[in-house]
Design a protein around this motif. Structure first.
Motif, PDB file in Angstrom:
ATOM      1  N   PHE A  37       0.828  -1.201   0.000  1.00 21.20           N
ATOM      2  CA  PHE A  37       0.000   0.000   0.000  1.00 21.20           C
ATOM      3  C   PHE A  37       0.868   1.259   0.000  1.00 21.20           C
ATOM      4  O   PHE A  37       0.652   2.179  -0.789  1.00 21.20           O
ATOM      5  CB  PHE A  37      -0.934   0.005   1.205  1.00 21.20           C
ATOM      6  N   PHE A  38       1.846   1.297   0.869  1.00 18.49           N
ATOM      7  CA  PHE A  38       2.716   2.472   0.922  1.00 18.49           C
ATOM      8  C   PHE A  38       3.614   2.548  -0.308  1.00 18.49           C
ATOM      9  O   PHE A  38       3.885   3.639  -0.824  1.00 18.49           O
ATOM     10  CB  PHE A  38       3.557   2.448   2.198  1.00 18.49           C
ATOM     11  N   TYR A  39       4.076   1.404  -0.787  1.00 24.81           N
ATOM     12  CA  TYR A  39       4.919   1.412  -1.979  1.00 24.81           C
ATOM     13  C   TYR A  39       4.156   1.886  -3.214  1.00 24.81           C
ATOM     14  O   TYR A  39       4.760   2.262  -4.210  1.00 24.81           O
ATOM     15  CB  TYR A  39       5.472  -0.001  -2.235  1.00 24.81           C
ATOM     16  N   SER A  40       2.840   1.872  -3.155  1.00 23.42           N
ATOM     17  CA  SER A  40       2.052   2.266  -4.323  1.00 23.42           C
ATOM     18  C   SER A  40       2.132   3.760  -4.603  1.00 23.42           C
ATOM     19  O   SER A  40       1.739   4.207  -5.684  1.00 23.42           O
ATOM     20  CB  SER A  40       0.585   1.850  -4.130  1.00 23.42           C
ATOM     21  N   PHE A  41       2.633   4.547  -3.624  1.00 26.54           N
ATOM     22  CA  PHE A  41       2.663   5.995  -3.866  1.00 26.54           C
ATOM     23  C   PHE A  41       3.867   6.713  -3.271  1.00 26.54           C
ATOM     24  O   PHE A  41       4.109   7.878  -3.621  1.00 26.54           O
ATOM     25  CB  PHE A  41       1.394   6.641  -3.282  1.00 26.54           C
ATOM     26  N   ASP A  42       4.649   6.080  -2.394  1.00 23.01           N
ATOM     27  CA  ASP A  42       5.629   6.858  -1.636  1.00 23.01           C
ATOM     28  C   ASP A  42       6.697   7.513  -2.513  1.00 23.01           C
ATOM     29  O   ASP A  42       6.906   8.732  -2.456  1.00 23.01           O
ATOM     30  CB  ASP A  42       6.260   6.010  -0.521  1.00 23.01           C
ATOM     31  N   MET A  43       7.380   6.751  -3.349  1.00 16.13           N
ATOM     32  CA  MET A  43       8.433   7.346  -4.169  1.00 16.13           C
ATOM     33  C   MET A  43       7.882   8.260  -5.269  1.00 16.13           C
ATOM     34  O   MET A  43       8.435   9.352  -5.502  1.00 16.13           O
ATOM     35  CB  MET A  43       9.315   6.253  -4.775  1.00 16.13           C
ATOM     36  N   PRO A  44       6.786   7.893  -5.975  1.00 14.36           N
ATOM     37  CA  PRO A  44       6.224   8.855  -6.934  1.00 14.36           C
ATOM     38  C   PRO A  44       5.878  10.188  -6.281  1.00 14.36           C
ATOM     39  O   PRO A  44       6.049  11.248  -6.896  1.00 14.36           O
ATOM     40  CB  PRO A  44       4.961   8.141  -7.441  1.00 14.36           C
ATOM     41  N   LEU A  45       5.418  10.131  -5.034  1.00 13.15           N
ATOM     42  CA  LEU A  45       5.051  11.361  -4.341  1.00 13.15           C
ATOM     43  C   LEU A  45       6.235  12.303  -4.194  1.00 13.15           C
ATOM     44  O   LEU A  45       6.114  13.514  -4.395  1.00 13.15           O
ATOM     45  CB  LEU A  45       4.464  11.023  -2.969  1.00 13.15           C
ATOM     46  N   PHE A  46       7.392  11.765  -3.852  1.00 10.91           N
ATOM     47  CA  PHE A  46       8.581  12.607  -3.713  1.00 10.91           C
ATOM     48  C   PHE A  46       8.914  13.313  -5.027  1.00 10.91           C
ATOM     49  O   PHE A  46       9.250  14.498  -5.049  1.00 10.91           O
ATOM     50  CB  PHE A  46       9.775  11.770  -3.255  1.00 10.91           C
ATOM     51  N   PHE A  47       8.805  12.595  -6.120  1.00 16.69           N
ATOM     52  CA  PHE A  47       9.123  13.192  -7.427  1.00 16.69           C
ATOM     53  C   PHE A  47       8.056  14.202  -7.842  1.00 16.69           C
ATOM     54  O   PHE A  47       8.378  15.230  -8.447  1.00 16.69           O
ATOM     55  CB  PHE A  47       9.264  12.096  -8.485  1.00 16.69           C
ATOM     56  N   ILE A  48       6.798  13.930  -7.539  1.00 15.12           N
ATOM     57  CA  ILE A  48       5.729  14.873  -7.879  1.00 15.12           C
ATOM     58  C   ILE A  48       5.905  16.183  -7.111  1.00 15.12           C
ATOM     59  O   ILE A  48       5.747  17.271  -7.669  1.00 15.12           O
ATOM     60  CB  ILE A  48       4.343  14.247  -7.588  1.00 15.12           C
ATOM     61  N   VAL A  49       6.216  16.085  -5.828  1.00 14.44           N
ATOM     62  CA  VAL A  49       6.445  17.289  -5.035  1.00 14.44           C
ATOM     63  C   VAL A  49       7.624  18.077  -5.591  1.00 14.44           C
ATOM     64  O   VAL A  49       7.577  19.312  -5.690  1.00 14.44           O
ATOM     65  CB  VAL A  49       6.683  16.926  -3.555  1.00 14.44           C
ATOM     66  N   SER A  50       8.687  17.396  -5.974  1.00 10.52           N
ATOM     67  CA  SER A  50       9.831  18.085  -6.593  1.00 10.52           C
ATOM     68  C   SER A  50       9.413  18.781  -7.876  1.00 10.52           C
ATOM     69  O   SER A  50       9.821  19.909  -8.144  1.00 10.52           O
ATOM     70  CB  SER A  50      10.961  17.090  -6.871  1.00 10.52           C
TER      71      SER A  50
END
Length: 266
Positions: A37-50
Motif C-alpha cells: 500500500f505504501f509502496y504504491s505511492f511513496d516514491m512517486p510522491l517525492f518526485f511529484i512534489v519536486s
C-alpha cells in the motif's frame, strides 16, 4: 516556522517517508499488504512534489550546475560516509577492509538503488540515495522535454523506454529510474501550472472519486518499485502514485476551509 512553507506538502512527504521506512521492515513482521500500500505511492510522491516546485527553465549550464550542487554533491558526500562506515564495519566482522572499500566505491560510482540482473557481475547496490541521481537526471530530462512542442509525449515515451528496458540492461547512475521519474516530475509541474491545489479548483465529488480510486489502487494493486522500474499493474500504479498529492492537499484545504467557516460563524 517559515510561513512560506505549504504544510500539506510536509504532511504528504512525512507519510511517504514513513512508507519508505515501513517498506524495509518486512523482517519485523509487517504484512506485505501494508508494505504494498505504501509502496504504491511513496516514491512517486517525492518526485511529484519536486516537480511542483520546478520552474520552466532552459537547459543551460547554470541550471545543470545548480542541480548538481543541490543533488550530486549530497550524493557524493553520503557515498563517502557509506564507504567509510562499511569499511570500518569490515574490521569487526572479519571481512577484507580493502575489498569492502573497493566494492562500495564501485557501488557509489554505479549508482543503482537495487541489484538487477542487467548489472555487471559483482556490483552491489548503493541503496536509498539512488533517488538523488534519479531526480537530477529527471529534472534535466524534463527541462529538455519542455523545450519541445509536445512535452507530455516526450516524458511518456521516456517512461515507456525506462520500463521496457529494465529487464534487459540496467544502466549506471540510476538513469533508467530517472526516465520513469520524469513523468511524475512532469505531473507535479502540471499540477502547479493548472492551479489544481488552489481552493475550489477540485469539486468535492471529484475529490471523493480521487480518494476512492487511490484507496482502491493502494489496496488491490500496489507493488510499484521505482528503484527497479517495476510497475506490476501498469497504468493503475501510475494513477495511484499521481493521485496521492491531490488527495492529501485537497483534504487539508477542506479542513482549513471548514475551520475558517466555523470561526467566522462564531
Amino acid at each position: 516556522m517559515n510561513d512560506n512553507r505549504i504544510a500539506s506538502f510536509d504532511i504528504a512527504k512525512t507519510i511517504a517517508l514513513f512508507g519508505v521506512l515501513l517498506g524495509h521492515t518486512l523482517f519485523l513482521g509487517v504484512p506485505q499488504s501494508i508494505v504494498d500500500f505504501f509502496y504504491s505511492f511513496d516514491m512517486p510522491l517525492f518526485f511529484i512534489v519536486s516537480g511542483y516546485f520546478c520552474k520552466r527553465e532552459s537547459l543551460s549550464r547554470s541550471f545543470v550546475f545548480k542541480n548538481a550542487r543541490g543533488l550530486l554533491i549530497p550524493y557524493i558526500f553520503t557515498s563517502i560516509v557509506i564507504i567509510i562506515c562499511m569499511t570500518c564495519r569490515a574490521f569487526f566482522v572479519s571481512d577484507d577492509p580493502a575489498k569492502t572499500a573497493i566494492g562500495w566505491t564501485v557501488a557509489a560510482l554505479y549508482g543503482s538503488g537495487d541489484y538487477l540482473p542487467g548489472m555487471p557481475t559483482g556490483v552491489i547496490a548503493i541503496g536509498a540515495i539512488w533517488y538523488l541521481l534519479a531526480l537530477f537526471w529527471g529534472k534535466l530530462l524534463l527541462v529538455a522535454a519542455n523545450e519541445s512542442k509536445y512535452p507530455f509525449l516526450i516524458v511518456l515515451a521516456l517512461f515507456v523506454v525506462g520500463v521496457s528496458t529494465a529487464d534487459k540492461v540496467w544502466l549506471p547512475l540510476s538513469i533508467q529510474p530517472a526516465l520513469c521519474a520524469t513523468l511524475f516530475i512532469f505531473v507535479g509541474q502540471v499540477i502547479r501550472e493548472a492551479g489544481l491545489l488552489k481552493p475550489g479548483s477540485i469539486h468535492p465529488l471529484i475529490w471523493f472519486c480521487m480518494l476512492m480510486t487511490w484507496l482502491y489502487c493502494g489496496a488491490f494493486f500496489g507493488q510499484l518499485y521505482m528503484v527497479r522500474n517495476l510497475y506490476a499493474h501498469g497504468a493503475m500504479d501510475v494513477i495511484d502514485g499521481c493521485l496521492r498529492i491531490l488527495v492529501c492537499h485537497s483534504f487539508r484545504r477542506d479542513c482549513i476551509a471548514s475551520d475558517t467557516y466555523c470561526r467566522q460563524a462564531a
